[in-house]
Design an enzyme around this catalytic site. Structure first.
Site, PDB file in Angstrom:
ATOM      1  N   GLU A 193      -5.975  -3.523  -3.706  1.00 19.88           N
ATOM      2  CA  GLU A 193      -5.702  -2.102  -3.966  1.00 19.88           C
ATOM      3  C   GLU A 193      -6.144  -1.149  -2.866  1.00 19.88           C
ATOM      4  O   GLU A 193      -5.448  -0.182  -2.563  1.00 19.88           O
ATOM      5  CB  GLU A 193      -6.338  -1.675  -5.305  1.00 19.88           C
ATOM      6  CG  GLU A 193      -5.569  -2.118  -6.542  1.00 19.88           C
ATOM      7  CD  GLU A 193      -5.917  -3.537  -6.984  1.00 19.88           C
ATOM      8  OE1 GLU A 193      -6.573  -4.278  -6.220  1.00 19.88           O
ATOM      9  OE2 GLU A 193      -5.532  -3.908  -8.107  1.00 19.88           O
TER      10      GLU A 193
ATOM     11  N   GLU B 174      -6.175  -8.978 -12.367  1.00 21.10           N
ATOM     12  CA  GLU B 174      -6.848  -8.321 -13.499  1.00 21.10           C
ATOM     13  C   GLU B 174      -6.420  -8.945 -14.826  1.00 21.10           C
ATOM     14  O   GLU B 174      -7.234  -9.122 -15.733  1.00 21.10           O
ATOM     15  CB  GLU B 174      -6.557  -6.816 -13.471  1.00 21.10           C
ATOM     16  CG  GLU B 174      -7.248  -6.151 -12.279  1.00 21.10           C
ATOM     17  CD  GLU B 174      -6.960  -4.670 -12.163  1.00 21.10           C
ATOM     18  OE1 GLU B 174      -5.768  -4.310 -12.097  1.00 21.10           O
ATOM     19  OE2 GLU B 174      -7.930  -3.888 -12.159  1.00 21.10           O
TER      20      GLU B 174
HETATM   21  N1  T1G Z   1       5.489  -3.528  -6.489  1.00 18.10           N
HETATM   22  C1  T1G Z   1       6.790  -3.333  -6.200  1.00 18.10           C
HETATM   23  N2  T1G Z   1       7.490  -4.086  -5.337  1.00 18.10           N
HETATM   24  C2  T1G Z   1       6.834  -5.076  -4.738  1.00 18.10           C
HETATM   25  C3  T1G Z   1       5.454  -5.332  -4.974  1.00 18.10           C
HETATM   26  C4  T1G Z   1       4.780  -4.518  -5.904  1.00 18.10           C
HETATM   27  N3  T1G Z   1       3.498  -4.711  -6.205  1.00 18.10           N
HETATM   28  N4  T1G Z   1       5.082  -6.382  -4.217  1.00 18.10           N
HETATM   29  C5  T1G Z   1       6.172  -6.771  -3.547  1.00 18.10           C
HETATM   30  N5  T1G Z   1       7.236  -5.987  -3.850  1.00 18.10           N
HETATM   31  C6  T1G Z   1       8.612  -6.120  -3.366  1.00 18.10           C
HETATM   32  C7  T1G Z   1       8.732  -5.920  -1.889  1.00 18.10           C
HETATM   33  O1  T1G Z   1       8.903  -4.553  -1.585  1.00 18.10           O
HETATM   34  C8  T1G Z   1       9.984  -6.722  -1.588  1.00 18.10           C
HETATM   35  O2  T1G Z   1      11.101  -5.956  -2.012  1.00 18.10           O
HETATM   36  C9  T1G Z   1       9.896  -7.887  -2.537  1.00 18.10           C
HETATM   37  O3  T1G Z   1       9.006  -7.451  -3.580  1.00 18.10           O
HETATM   38  C10 T1G Z   1       9.378  -9.186  -1.942  1.00 18.10           C
HETATM   39  O4  T1G Z   1       8.140  -8.925  -1.298  1.00 18.10           O
HETATM   40  C11 T1G Z   1      -3.574  -1.448 -11.727  1.00 18.10           C
HETATM   41  C12 T1G Z   1      -3.188  -0.534  -8.992  1.00 18.10           C
HETATM   42  C13 T1G Z   1       3.319 -10.609  -3.942  1.00 18.10           C
HETATM   43  C14 T1G Z   1       2.369 -11.866  -1.988  1.00 18.10           C
HETATM   44  O5  T1G Z   1      -0.560  -4.874  -3.101  1.00 18.10           O
HETATM   45  O6  T1G Z   1       1.326  -8.958  -1.220  1.00 18.10           O
HETATM   46  O7  T1G Z   1      -1.980  -3.883  -8.905  1.00 18.10           O
HETATM   47  O8  T1G Z   1      11.986  -5.317   0.147  1.00 18.10           O
HETATM   48  O9  T1G Z   1       8.739  -9.812   0.953  1.00 18.10           O
HETATM   49  O10 T1G Z   1       6.399 -12.641   0.985  1.00 18.10           O
HETATM   50  O11 T1G Z   1      -5.160  -2.438 -10.259  1.00 18.10           O
HETATM   51  O12 T1G Z   1       4.752  -8.998  -1.856  1.00 18.10           O
HETATM   52  O13 T1G Z   1      12.916  -7.274  -1.067  1.00 18.10           O
HETATM   53  O14 T1G Z   1      13.304  -4.950  -1.924  1.00 18.10           O
HETATM   54  O15 T1G Z   1       6.355  -9.263   0.351  1.00 18.10           O
HETATM   55  O16 T1G Z   1       7.005 -13.546  -1.328  1.00 18.10           O
HETATM   56  C15 T1G Z   1      -1.446  -4.502  -5.684  1.00 18.10           C
HETATM   57  C16 T1G Z   1       1.673  -6.533  -2.600  1.00 18.10           C
HETATM   58  C17 T1G Z   1      -0.708  -3.427  -6.397  1.00 18.10           C
HETATM   59  C18 T1G Z   1       0.743  -6.809  -3.689  1.00 18.10           C
HETATM   60  C19 T1G Z   1       4.865 -11.699  -2.335  1.00 18.10           C
HETATM   61  N6  T1G Z   1      -0.507  -5.503  -5.236  1.00 18.10           N
HETATM   62  N7  T1G Z   1       2.650  -7.605  -2.460  1.00 18.10           N
HETATM   63  O17 T1G Z   1       5.129 -11.947  -0.972  1.00 18.10           O
HETATM   64  O18 T1G Z   1       7.565 -11.236  -0.747  1.00 18.10           O
HETATM   65  S1  T1G Z   1      -1.803  -2.231  -7.015  1.00 18.10           S
HETATM   66  C20 T1G Z   1      -0.152  -5.631  -3.978  1.00 18.10           C
HETATM   67  C21 T1G Z   1       2.403  -8.725  -1.756  1.00 18.10           C
HETATM   68  C22 T1G Z   1      -2.292  -2.808  -8.499  1.00 18.10           C
HETATM   69  C23 T1G Z   1      -3.778  -2.363 -10.535  1.00 18.10           C
HETATM   70  C24 T1G Z   1      -3.117  -1.939  -9.304  1.00 18.10           C
HETATM   71  C25 T1G Z   1       3.561  -9.696  -1.585  1.00 18.10           C
HETATM   72  C26 T1G Z   1       3.513 -10.951  -2.474  1.00 18.10           C
HETATM   73  P1  T1G Z   1      12.418  -5.864  -1.156  1.00 18.10           P
HETATM   74  P2  T1G Z   1       7.661  -9.781  -0.069  1.00 18.10           P
HETATM   75  P3  T1G Z   1       6.543 -12.424  -0.477  1.00 18.10           P
END
Ligand code: T1G
Length: 661
Positions: free
Chosen positions: A133, A113
Site C-alpha cells: 500500500e 488482509e
Molecule cells: N486494481 C485494479 N487493477 C489492477 C490491480 C488492482 N489492485 N492490480 C493489477 N491491476 C490491473 C493492471 O492495471 C492490469 O490491467 C492488469 O490488472 C494486469 O496487471 C484495503 C488499500 C497482482 C502481482 O498494489 O502487483 O489492497 O493494464 O500486468 O504481472 O489495504 O498487478 O491489463 O488493463 O501487473 O500478472 C494493493 C498491484 C492495492 C497490487 C499481477 N495492491 N498489482 O501482476 O499483471 S491497495 C497492489 C500487482 C489495497 C487495502 C488496500 C500486479 C499483480 P490492464 P499486471 P501481473
C-alpha cells in the site's frame, strides 16, 4: 470425491461444497481485485457458510494465477460502496467455522488482509505475499497493520509494511505469515486442512498477543523505515500504526488504521502514486506491437565489461540467462570477470543471494576475448566506449558473427543508433537498450526503436528488459533519448538559475526538499562534468549565438574540476564530504559580472517551479517529435532514471495537474 454443488454469491464469487468444506472461489480477472462485487460476494459466502449445516469449514481461493491482487485501484477515486473490506475481513475472522486461505498466487494488499483474517494459510510455492500500500501513498485499510505484527512481530511488520516489500512463499513461511507451503495448487491440501480444523479451537490472528520483542530492535526498524521515507507520508503513518498495535485493543487499532487509510487515499501523494501505477501499466502497451510475439532468448552476449557491461551481465545472470561476456583482450576479460564476481559477492553480503546462488550464476557465465563466442547468443548488448567509430566497427563485426535471427542492441547514451545500424547488413535487427548505472540496480531501460527496427526485435528487447526485472520504456531516436534530453534541459535551467543569483547549494537544497534523492549539482558532480562539456564543445559551432549560454561549467572543467572522481566539481569533496568551495563561488561571481548580471535572491519555490517547467517543456517537445509515446512514459523515465520523487507523479503530471511546489 464428495458432492459438488455450485453456488453463486455474486458475479465474481462462487462456491461448491467438497467433502463438507465450502470452497469459495474468487474469479475477478485479471487479478481478482477486491471490487465491490467481490466484497459482497465473499461476505455472502462467509455468512452462508456460518448458517449452512452441510458446510463444516471454508476454503477461500482465487481463480487463475492470482489469489487476490489487492483492492481495486480503479475504485479509489470514486465514492465507497458497501460492504467495505474491513467488514468482510471481520466476518472471516469471527466465522464460527474454520476458514482456510488457499493462496494460489500473489496475495497483495487486501489479498493478504483477507488471508491474515483466515484461521490457517496454505500457499503455493509460487505465491508472493505483501502489503504494498505505501507504494500507492496509503496504508493498509483492512487490518494489515494490526494483524501482521501479531504474526511476525512489530519490528518485522514495520520493515515490510513501511517499505511495501513483498515476500516469496518460503520467506513468508519462515516469518510465520503462512502455515504451510505446497508445490502447485494449494486448494486440495486446504480442503483437507479445513476438515481437520473443524474439530479444533480456531486460531484468530486478531486475538493473538504480540510476540515479545526487544524495544531497541523495534526502534531501529522504525528509524530505518523513516529514513527511507523522504517526504512521503504513508511510511511514517504505517510505522505509527504498527508500533501502536501492541498498546491498544484490536478494535481501536483497526479504527485508527481505517481513518488513516481514508485520509491518505484522498491525498495528493496517493493520487500521484496512482498515476505512476497506471503509467507503468500503460507503458507496457506499445502501439504497433499488438499480437507481436517476442523471440526466444536464452543466451545474452555482452560486449564490454566495464561498469555498465558488468552490471548488465549481473542483471542477466540474476534473471536466469546464460551470459557470454567479451572483452578486448585476456587481461581485460580477467578484470571483467573479477568485477562481475565482485558484484555477486556484494549481493551475498547484502543477503540477496547465497553462496550456492553465486556458484550457480557463475556456471552460466563465460568471459573471454573472442568475439566469435557470441555466435551462440540470441541477443547481444554492446556496452563499449561511447564513440561512434568504435561502435560501428564493432557492429560490422558482430553482424557477421551472430546468427541471422539474433538481435543486436546498443547501450549508447548519446550516439545515433541508426548510424550504428547502418553499418550492418540487417539494420532491422538492431535496437537500443539504454541501461542506467548501476545497471544491476537501476530499474529503467530505454528501449530505442530505430528507424528500421523490426517489431519482433523491439518486442524481444522489451520482454528481455522485463525479465531482467526492469521497467522498459520505448522511445524513438534523438540525441539523448527521453531521459538525457530532459536532463539536459534541467541542467540548462539549473545553470540559468545560478547565473540569476541562486547558489548551487540552494538549488540542491530546494530540489532535495521537494523529494529528489540528490539535487542537480550533486548529481552533475557524481556523474562527472566532462561528458556534457564534450557535448557542448561539439555543439559550439552550430549553437545559435542569440541563445542564452552559461559558461560557468566550462570554466570549472577548464580548471580540471570534473566532479566527485577528481575530488572537485561544483563542490569540493574533502574526505568525500560535499562542501561549498570558495573557488567555485568566485567563478560564478566572475561569470555573472562578465555578463553584467546583478544577482538576485531566488526563492526555493521559484527554483523548483522553473526546473520542473523546463523538464515539462522538453517533455512536450519530445511528444511533439514523436520520440515519446505518451506523457506518462516521460514521467516514468524521470522517476526511475533520475531520482524524481514518485510521490510527486513526474514533471508531466505536475504540469498537467497545475500543482505548485
Ligand atoms: N486494481 C485494479 N487493477 C489492477 C490491480 C488492482 N489492485 N492490480 C493489477 N491491476 C490491473 C493492471 O492495471 C492490469 O490491467 C492488469 O490488472 C494486469 O496487471 C484495503 C488499500 C497482482 C502481482 O498494489 O502487483 O489492497 O493494464 O500486468 O504481472 O489495504 O498487478 O491489463 O488493463 O501487473 O500478472 C494493493 C498491484 C492495492 C497490487 C499481477 N495492491 N498489482 O501482476 O499483471 S491497495 C497492489 C500487482 C489495497 C487495502 C488496500 C500486479 C499483480 P490492464 P499486471 P501481473
Amino acid at each position: 470425491m464428495g458432492e459438488v454443488t455450485p453456488i453463486r454469491f455474486s458475479e465474481t464469487v462462487s462456491a461448491r461444497l467438497e467433502n463438507g468444506v465450502l470452497v469459495v472461489t474468487i474469479d475477478n480477472p485479471p487479478v481478482n481485485a477486491a471490487s465491490a462485487d467481490m466484497r459482497s460476494g465473499l461476505l455472502a459466502a462467509i455468512r452462508h457458510a456460518g448458517t449452512e449445516d452441510a458446510a463444516r469449514a471454508v476454503v477461500v481461493t482465487g481463480a487463475g494465477k492470482t489469489f487476490v491482487g489487492g483492492a481495486d485501484i480503479k475504485e479509489f477515486g470514486q465514492p465507497g460502496t458497501e460492504p467495505i473490506l474491513p467488514e468482510v475481513v471481520d466476518a472471516i475472522e469471527k466465522c464460527s467455522k474454520p476458514v482456510v486461505a488457499a493462496i494460489n498466487g500473489p496475495a497483495l494488499g487486501s489479498g493478504l488482509e483477507i488471508a491474515l483474517a483466515c484461521h490457517r494459510r496454505i500457499a503455493s510455492d509460487t505465491a508472493t505475499l505483501g502489503l504494498p500500500e505505501v507504494k500507492l501513498g496509503i496504508v493498509p485499510g483492512a487490518g494489515g497493520t494490526q494483524r501482521l505484527p501479531r504474526l511476525v512481530g512489530v519490528a518485522k511488520a514495520v520493515e515490510l509494511i513501511a517499505a511495501g516489500r513483498s515476500v516469496a512463499a518460503g520467506e513468508a513461511l519462515s516469518l510465520g505469515i503462512i502455515d504451510q507451503v505446497v508445490a502447485g495448487n494449494p486448494a486440495a491440501g486446504a480442503v483437507a486442512a479445513a476438515r481437520d480444523l473443524a474439530s479444533q479451537p480456531l486460531r484468530r490472528t486478531g486475538e493473538l498477543a504480540l510476540p515479545a520483542e526487544d524495544p531497541q530492535v523495534i526502534d531501529e526498524a522504525a528509524d530505518k523505515a523513516l529514513s527511507r521515507a523522504r517526504g512521503r507520508a504513508a511510511p511514517a503513518e504505517a510505522v505509527r500504526l504498527v508500533r501502536r498495535a501492541g498498546e491498544r485493543s484490536l478494535a481501536e487499532g483497526l479504527a485508527d488504521e481505517r481513518a488513516t487509510f481514508l485520509r491518505l487515499r484522498d491525498s495528493d501523494q496517493a493520487k500521484a502514486l496512482r498515476h505512476v501505477f497506471f503509467a507503468e501499466r500503460a507503458a507496457a502497451k506499445v502501439p504497433g506491437l499488438e499480437g507481436v510475439e517476442p523471440r526466444m532468448v536464452q543466451t545474452i552476449g555482452v560486449v564490454g565489461s566495464g561498469l555498465m557491461g558488468s552490471g548488465i551481465a549481473v542483471s542477466a545472470l540474476n534473471a536466469g540467462y546464460r551470459v557470454i561476456v567479451v572483452e578486448q583482450n585476456a587481461e581485460a576479460a580477467e578484470k571483467g570477470f573479477d568485477r562481475i564476481a565482485g558484484l555477486l559477492d556484494r549481493a551475498i553480503k547484502s543477503g540477496r543471494i547465497d553462496a550456492a546462488g553465486r556458484a550457480e550464476r557463475l556456471q552460466r557465465l563465460s568471459v573471454g576475448s573472442d568475439l566469435e563466442a557470441l555466435a551462440a547468443a540470441d541477443l547481444v548488448v554492446e556496452a563499449v566506449f561511447d564513440d561512434l567509430d568504435v561502435k560501428t566497427k564493432l557492429f560490422e563485426k558482430l553482424d557477421k558473427i551472430v546468427r541471422p535471427d539474433a538481435i543486436l542492441a546498443t547501450n549508447t547514451s548519446y550516439l545515433d543508433p541508426d548510424a550504428i545500424a547502418a553499418a550492418t547488413s540487417r539494420p532491422e535487427r538492431i535496437c537500443g537498450l539504454h541501461f542506467f548505472s548501476p545497471a544491476q540496480v537501476m530499474r529503467l531501460v530505454e528501449v530505442v526503436r530505430c528507424a528500421k527496427t523490426n517489431p519482433e526485435v523491439l518486442a524481444t528487447g522489451i520482454a528481455v528488459a522485463r525479465r531482467l526485472g526492469k521497467l522498459p520504456i520505448v522511445c524513438g531516436v534523438c540525441e539523448g533519448f527521453i531521459g538525457n534530453r530532459i536532463f539536459s534541459a534541467y541542467r540548462r535551467e539549473a545553470e540559468f538559475l545560478v547565473e540569476d543569483g541562486a547558489w548551487p547549494q540552494e538549488i540542491d537544497a530546494a530540489m532535495e526538499d521537494y523529494g529528489f534523492a540528490m539535487g542537480p549539482f550533486a548529481v552533475f558532480d557524481l556523474a562527472g562534468l566532462e561528458i556534457a562539456w564534450a557535448r557542448r564543445k561539439r555543439q559550439a559551432a552550430t549553437r545559435d549565438p542569440s541563445q542564452r549560454y552559461v559558461e560557468i561549467a566550462d570554466r570549472l572543467c577548464e580548471m580540471g574540476r570534473f566532479g566527485q572522481k577528481t575530488g572537485r566539481g561544483w563542490y569540493a569533496y574533502p574526505d568525500g564530504k560535499r562542501t561549498v568551495d570558495p573557488e567555485v563561488t568566485a567563478v560564478i561571481e566572475a561569470c555573472r559580472k562578465a555578463k553584467g548580471i546583478a544577482p538576485r535572491q531566488v526563492s526555493s519555490g521559484e527554483i523548483v517551479s522553473r526546473l520542473l517547467a523546463a523538464m515539462a517543456a522538453e517533455g512536450d517537445a519530445l511528444l511533439a517529435e514523436g520520440i515519446a509515446e505518451r506523457a506518462s512514459d516521460i514521467d516514468l523515465v524521470i522517476i526511475n532514471g533520475y531520482g524524481f520523487p514518485a510521490h510527486r507523479g513526474g514533471p508531466m503530471y505536475v504540469a498537467k495537474e497545475g500543482l505548485r511546489p
